[in-house]
Design an enzyme around this catalytic site. Structure first.
Site, PDB file in Angstrom:
ATOM      1  N   SER A 116       0.820  -1.214   0.000  1.00 46.59           N
ATOM      2  CA  SER A 116       0.000   0.000   0.000  1.00 46.59           C
ATOM      3  C   SER A 116       0.852   1.261   0.000  1.00 46.59           C
ATOM      4  O   SER A 116       1.957   1.286   0.562  1.00 46.59           O
ATOM      5  CB  SER A 116      -0.860   0.001   1.267  1.00 46.59           C
ATOM      6  OG  SER A 116      -1.473   1.244   1.430  1.00 46.59           O
ATOM      7  N   TYR A 140      -2.077   0.618   9.906  1.00 49.24           N
ATOM      8  CA  TYR A 140      -2.278  -0.212   8.714  1.00 49.24           C
ATOM      9  C   TYR A 140      -1.027  -0.157   7.823  1.00 49.24           C
ATOM     10  O   TYR A 140      -0.499  -1.187   7.391  1.00 49.24           O
ATOM     11  CB  TYR A 140      -3.510   0.303   7.962  1.00 49.24           C
ATOM     12  CG  TYR A 140      -3.615  -0.174   6.551  1.00 49.24           C
ATOM     13  CD1 TYR A 140      -3.942  -1.496   6.270  1.00 49.24           C
ATOM     14  CD2 TYR A 140      -3.377   0.695   5.473  1.00 49.24           C
ATOM     15  CE1 TYR A 140      -4.035  -1.938   4.957  1.00 49.24           C
ATOM     16  CE2 TYR A 140      -3.475   0.264   4.169  1.00 49.24           C
ATOM     17  CZ  TYR A 140      -3.792  -1.054   3.916  1.00 49.24           C
ATOM     18  OH  TYR A 140      -3.873  -1.487   2.619  1.00 49.24           O
ATOM     19  N   LYS A 144       1.824  -3.172   6.573  1.00 47.58           N
ATOM     20  CA  LYS A 144       2.218  -3.464   5.183  1.00 47.58           C
ATOM     21  C   LYS A 144       3.735  -3.336   5.015  1.00 47.58           C
ATOM     22  O   LYS A 144       4.367  -4.127   4.309  1.00 47.58           O
ATOM     23  CB  LYS A 144       1.480  -2.521   4.222  1.00 47.58           C
ATOM     24  CG  LYS A 144      -0.019  -2.761   4.171  1.00 47.58           C
ATOM     25  CD  LYS A 144      -0.352  -4.052   3.426  1.00 47.58           C
ATOM     26  CE  LYS A 144      -1.820  -4.396   3.460  1.00 47.58           C
ATOM     27  NZ  LYS A 144      -2.165  -5.599   2.705  1.00 47.58           N
ATOM     28  N   PHE A 168      -2.180   2.542  -4.616  1.00 51.04           N
ATOM     29  CA  PHE A 168      -2.676   3.810  -4.095  1.00 51.04           C
ATOM     30  C   PHE A 168      -4.174   3.567  -3.810  1.00 51.04           C
ATOM     31  O   PHE A 168      -4.485   2.552  -3.219  1.00 51.04           O
ATOM     32  CB  PHE A 168      -2.289   4.957  -5.034  1.00 51.04           C
ATOM     33  CG  PHE A 168      -0.839   5.377  -4.748  1.00 51.04           C
ATOM     34  CD1 PHE A 168       0.210   4.474  -4.937  1.00 51.04           C
ATOM     35  CD2 PHE A 168      -0.525   6.610  -4.203  1.00 51.04           C
ATOM     36  CE1 PHE A 168       1.528   4.799  -4.594  1.00 51.04           C
ATOM     37  CE2 PHE A 168       0.787   6.947  -3.868  1.00 51.04           C
ATOM     38  CZ  PHE A 168       1.804   6.047  -4.063  1.00 51.04           C
ATOM     39  N   ARG A 220      -6.080  12.159  -3.056  1.00 52.74           N
ATOM     40  CA  ARG A 220      -5.573  10.801  -3.234  1.00 52.74           C
ATOM     41  C   ARG A 220      -5.468  10.479  -4.714  1.00 52.74           C
ATOM     42  O   ARG A 220      -6.122  11.089  -5.554  1.00 52.74           O
ATOM     43  CB  ARG A 220      -6.530   9.770  -2.584  1.00 52.74           C
ATOM     44  CG  ARG A 220      -6.634   9.873  -1.070  1.00 52.74           C
ATOM     45  CD  ARG A 220      -5.375   9.368  -0.390  1.00 52.74           C
ATOM     46  NE  ARG A 220      -5.481   9.423   1.059  1.00 52.74           N
ATOM     47  CZ  ARG A 220      -5.251  10.491   1.820  1.00 52.74           C
ATOM     48  NH1 ARG A 220      -4.916  11.640   1.252  1.00 52.74           N
ATOM     49  NH2 ARG A 220      -5.349  10.430   3.130  1.00 52.74           N
TER      50      ARG A 220
HETATM   51  N1  UDP Z   1     -12.646  10.128   3.451  1.00 51.17           N
HETATM   52  C1  UDP Z   1     -13.701  10.915   3.905  1.00 51.17           C
HETATM   53  N2  UDP Z   1     -14.820  10.295   4.353  1.00 51.17           N
HETATM   54  C2  UDP Z   1     -14.979   8.931   4.382  1.00 51.17           C
HETATM   55  C3  UDP Z   1     -13.896   8.136   3.918  1.00 51.17           C
HETATM   56  C4  UDP Z   1     -12.755   8.777   3.466  1.00 51.17           C
HETATM   57  O1  UDP Z   1     -13.613  12.141   3.900  1.00 51.17           O
HETATM   58  O2  UDP Z   1     -16.030   8.428   4.829  1.00 51.17           O
HETATM   59  C5  UDP Z   1     -11.423  10.763   2.936  1.00 51.17           C
HETATM   60  C6  UDP Z   1     -10.141  10.428   3.691  1.00 51.17           C
HETATM   61  O3  UDP Z   1      -9.939  11.334   4.754  1.00 51.17           O
HETATM   62  C7  UDP Z   1      -9.072  10.547   2.579  1.00 51.17           C
HETATM   63  C8  UDP Z   1      -9.828  10.101   1.330  1.00 51.17           C
HETATM   64  O4  UDP Z   1     -11.214  10.257   1.633  1.00 51.17           O
HETATM   65  O5  UDP Z   1      -8.701  11.906   2.398  1.00 51.17           O
HETATM   66  C9  UDP Z   1      -9.562   8.639   0.971  1.00 51.17           C
HETATM   67  O6  UDP Z   1      -9.779   7.840   2.118  1.00 51.17           O
HETATM   68  P1  UDP Z   1      -9.917   6.268   2.027  1.00 51.17           P
HETATM   69  O7  UDP Z   1     -10.325   5.776   3.366  1.00 51.17           O
HETATM   70  O8  UDP Z   1     -10.799   5.901   0.874  1.00 51.17           O
HETATM   71  O9  UDP Z   1      -8.470   5.765   1.652  1.00 51.17           O
HETATM   72  P2  UDP Z   1      -7.036   5.972   2.374  1.00 51.17           P
HETATM   73  O10 UDP Z   1      -6.341   7.013   1.564  1.00 51.17           O
HETATM   74  O11 UDP Z   1      -7.271   6.369   3.784  1.00 51.17           O
HETATM   75  O12 UDP Z   1      -6.408   4.645   2.258  1.00 51.17           O
END
Ligand code: UDP
Length: 324
Positions: A116, A140, A144, A168, A220
């Site tokens: 990851s 997490y 990894k 990603f 992201r």
């Molecule tokens: N995020 C959010 N609300 C949610 C889930 C995610 O605002 O219910 C935001 C989170 O803070 C990050 C982006 O969405 O900026 C991607 O989060 P995700 O959990 O999908 O993946 P991560 O990058 O944490 O692995």
């Protein structure tokens, strides 16, 4: 090749398994169905139900003789890992040690591992390449990274050749619409937005609007799951040909903010998708964008389906059926 896909009933695993089988491989799935679903098991697979924490079970299924393992069985919610580290330590690290030990016992020497972008932590520069420092900001990501280190030692000491694929943000559903299993209790942005659009949950919580990004929300690099599946096929072929371990980033090399994803989802689904702003989620970096140069050079891979419209449209095609 005869391939054991551990976690193959899950979201990413089901896409990987389908493409491996489409490419002429004999696919067997091992899964405990805790987050994966039977709906993702196609009739041309063999299926073994069990848990990677059950070492004798792993040893018994590996006796069926496999050329390679694809290991995607893990807990993956970065936010939850900060609250329940024991769960992540056990399922991710202990589970992988069991898989490696059973693979050694069975003489299986090729493994593709779901790593990851979370191993890098807060970026020191963008885009993030594989040489970037590795200081995870959530537990997490730590699990990894520890597993990648284990893999290096099992390569040196036991000759296991590995591909560590540093995903990603995986998103979207099968371009051909065949994989239809919904994620159970998702915590990732796109499935959460889809659940809101489908009326399965009331609203999206936006975790912070005060990040140093253009609109203040987290940025992201979203990579379509069909692109990820393609990368797994190429990684296995490369391992078989070159017999050398490697680690590569898999990303689209483009950044999207939470608000940009939400806007696209409202447009494509035609649903209101209510949202409210809440506190930042602990352990979340502001911005992650991949350099995928290494995957391109080594595997001849690049993202083809990872534009936001394809990600949302392929997801919505699956969730729309569950409109409340
Ligand atoms: N995020 C959010 N609300 C949610 C889930 C995610 O605002 O219910 C935001 C989170 O803070 C990050 C982006 O969405 O900026 C991607 O989060 P995700 O959990 O999908 O993946 P991560 O990058 O944490 O692995």
């Amino acid at each position: 090749m005869k391939i054991l896909v551990i976690g193959g009933a899950g979201y990413i695993g089901s896409h990987v398994a389908r493409m491996l089988a489409d490419n002429g491989n004999k696919v067997s799935i091992a899964d405990n169905l805790s987050t994966g679903t039977e709906e993702n098991l196609f009739s041309d697979y063999d299926f073994y139900k069990g848990d990677i924490l059950d070492y004798p079970w792993l040893v018994s299924i590996m006796k069926h003789g496999f050329d390679a393992i694809v290991h995607l069985a893990a807990a993956k919610a970065a936010g939850e890992s900060m609250i329940k580290p024991e769960k992540y330590a056990t399922q991710n690290i202990t589970g992988t040690i069991n898989i490696l030990n059973a693979a050694c016992q069975a003489g299986i020497s090729k493994i593709v591992f779901s790593s990851s972008a979370a191993i890098y932590g807060e970026p020191k520069y963008l885009p993030i390449d594989e040489a970037h420092s590795k200081e995870p900001t959530n537990f997490y990501g730590f699990t990894k990274l520890e597993i990648e280190r284990l893999l290096e030692w099992y390569d040196k000491l036991r000759g296991i050749k590995f591909a560590a694929l540093r995903y990603f943000n995986a998103a979207g559903y099968d371009i051909e619409g065949r994989v239809r299993g919904l994620e159970k209790n998702p915590a990732n942005l796109v499935p959460v937005i889809m659940e809101v659009a489908a009326g399965m949950r009331s609203k999206l919580e936006i975790f912070g609007t005060d990040y140093p990004t253009p609109d203040g929300t987290g940025v992201r690099d979203y990579i379509h799951v069909t692109d990820l599946a393609q990368a797994h096929c190429k990684a296995l072929n490369h391992l078989a040909d070159a017999r050398q371990s490697f680690a590569v980033n898999l990303g689209s090399e483009k950044g999207l903010s939470v608000l940009e994803i939400l806007k696209a989802a409202r447009r494509i689904t035609g649903r209101p998708i209510p949202a409210s702003i809440v506190e930042r989620r602990p352990g979340d970096p502001a911005k992650l964008i991949a350099s995928s140069c290494a995957a391109k050079q080594l595997l001849g891979w690049e993202a083809k389906y990872s534009d936001v419209d394809t990600i949302i449209a392929t997801s919505w095609r699956v969730y729309e059926k569950h409109l409340a």
